[in-house]
Scaffold this active site. Sequence first.
Site, PDB file in Angstrom:
ATOM      1  N   ASN A   9       0.872  -1.185   0.000  1.00  0.00           N
ATOM      2  CA  ASN A   9       0.000   0.000   0.000  1.00  0.00           C
ATOM      3  C   ASN A   9       0.903   1.226   0.000  1.00  0.00           C
ATOM      4  OD1 ASN A   9      -1.854   2.015   0.417  1.00  0.00           O
ATOM      5  ND2 ASN A   9      -2.255   1.482   2.552  1.00  0.00           N
ATOM      6  N   LYS A  11       0.119   4.271  -0.394  1.00  0.00           N
ATOM      7  CA  LYS A  11      -0.534   5.493   0.102  1.00  0.00           C
ATOM      8  C   LYS A  11      -0.248   6.648  -0.868  1.00  0.00           C
ATOM      9  CE  LYS A  11       0.020   3.679   4.698  1.00  0.00           C
ATOM     10  NZ  LYS A  11      -0.213   3.862   6.102  1.00  0.00           N
ATOM     11  N   HIS A  93      -9.613   0.672   4.741  1.00  0.00           N
ATOM     12  CA  HIS A  93      -8.332   0.933   5.414  1.00  0.00           C
ATOM     13  C   HIS A  93      -8.585   1.898   6.575  1.00  0.00           C
ATOM     14  CE1 HIS A  93      -4.291   2.421   6.183  1.00  0.00           C
ATOM     15  NE2 HIS A  93      -3.848   1.320   5.597  1.00  0.00           N
ATOM     16  N   GLU A  95      -7.145   4.435   7.602  1.00  0.00           N
ATOM     17  CA  GLU A  95      -7.055   5.873   7.274  1.00  0.00           C
ATOM     18  C   GLU A  95      -8.331   6.342   6.584  1.00  0.00           C
ATOM     19  OE1 GLU A  95      -3.268   5.689   5.282  1.00  0.00           O
ATOM     20  OE2 GLU A  95      -2.353   5.153   7.209  1.00  0.00           O
ATOM     21  N   GLU A 165      -5.346  -5.146  10.559  1.00  0.00           N
ATOM     22  CA  GLU A 165      -4.372  -4.083  10.735  1.00  0.00           C
ATOM     23  C   GLU A 165      -4.703  -3.296  12.006  1.00  0.00           C
ATOM     24  OE1 GLU A 165      -2.308  -2.853   6.873  1.00  0.00           O
ATOM     25  OE2 GLU A 165      -4.147  -1.688   7.003  1.00  0.00           O
ATOM     26  N   GLY A 171       2.146   2.379  10.515  1.00  0.00           N
ATOM     27  CA  GLY A 171       3.045   3.505  10.332  1.00  0.00           C
ATOM     28  C   GLY A 171       3.685   4.005  11.609  1.00  0.00           C
ATOM     29  N   SER A 210       3.349  -2.043  10.373  1.00  0.00           N
ATOM     30  CA  SER A 210       4.802  -1.946  10.572  1.00  0.00           C
ATOM     31  C   SER A 210       5.525  -3.275  10.330  1.00  0.00           C
ATOM     32  CB  SER A 210       5.125  -1.401  11.969  1.00  0.00           C
ATOM     33  OG  SER A 210       4.585  -0.094  12.120  1.00  0.00           O
TER      34      SER A 210
HETATM   35  C1  PEP Z   1      -0.700   0.160   5.813  1.00  0.00           C
HETATM   36  O1  PEP Z   1      -0.558   1.212   5.222  1.00  0.00           O
HETATM   37  O2  PEP Z   1      -1.719  -0.509   5.635  1.00  0.00           O
HETATM   38  C2  PEP Z   1       0.363  -0.271   6.703  1.00  0.00           C
HETATM   39  C3  PEP Z   1       0.261  -1.428   7.313  1.00  0.00           C
HETATM   40  O3  PEP Z   1       1.424   0.587   6.850  1.00  0.00           O
HETATM   41  P1  PEP Z   1       2.819   0.266   7.594  1.00  0.00           P
HETATM   42  O4  PEP Z   1       3.335  -1.038   7.045  1.00  0.00           O
HETATM   43  O5  PEP Z   1       3.709   1.425   7.225  1.00  0.00           O
HETATM   44  O6  PEP Z   1       2.539   0.192   9.042  1.00  0.00           O
END
Ligand code: PEP
Length: 249
Positions: A9, A11, A93, A95, A165, A171, A210
């Site tokens: 992803n 973003k 997601h 966000e 997640e 992040g 992460s």
């Molecule tokens: C994500 O954007 O869905 C995500 C898991 O980001 P990160 O791996 O940076 O935590």
Amino acid sequence: MRTPLVAGNWKMHGRLDMARELAARIAAGAPHGVELALCPPYPYLGVLQQTLTGTPVALGAQNLAEQAEGAFTGEVAGEMLAEFGCRYVLVGHSERRSLYGETDAVVATKFQRAQAAGLVPVLCLGESQAEREAGQTDSVVGRQLDAVLETAGVAAFHQAVIAYEPVWAIGTGLTASPEQAQAVHAFIRQRLARQDAGVAAATRVLYGGSVKADNAASLLAEPDIDGGLIGGASLDADSFLAICQVASL
Ligand code: PEP
């Protein structure tokens, strides 16, 4: 047997040159035994469709409109994503839920809209830090999943992927421990199994939050973790490929 999937992803990061080079490098290094997908920003889908055609890397998008067509300025329909070769689309997601107010009902509609367009939705579920600390992880994740089960039905998960997640791990550099992640993945699978054991056994449940090359192995060793949804580490070809390599073993 669930073939692992590792999806990146991106973003709203990078620029066109980076996208082109990153996709080409990932496609060139893609290991066998794992499926890969990249979800770039919308404007780069066309170029990446050309870069990735004929490679083992699938294309995905990060979002889609709730509607199929019409006067919805700034929105992008699932059918449009399919025209650009997308196989996957992220739905719900964190966000999108927290920054753009997507409710469980909106996410469920988008899930169905994705499937109607021939896309495979990657349904993202996860609790916030406060919800975890309050002992509400299962109830939050269960509620998010139930909203889609009630709307789309369990059979819809034949053509869907789930990504757990935890919001507090996205992040942040904080990762759920393998035990924490496995517990929620097992909970999700049991929730599906209450309605259809076959679907529960076949549905891929990815972990995101992460994930890096150095923590991927312990997470992916868990029996109910079937791959990863990777944010930051997918912006670096070597890091992303290292995670894919671990997933392929
Ligand atoms: C994500 O954007 O869905 C995500 C898991 O980001 P990160 O791996 O940076 O935590």
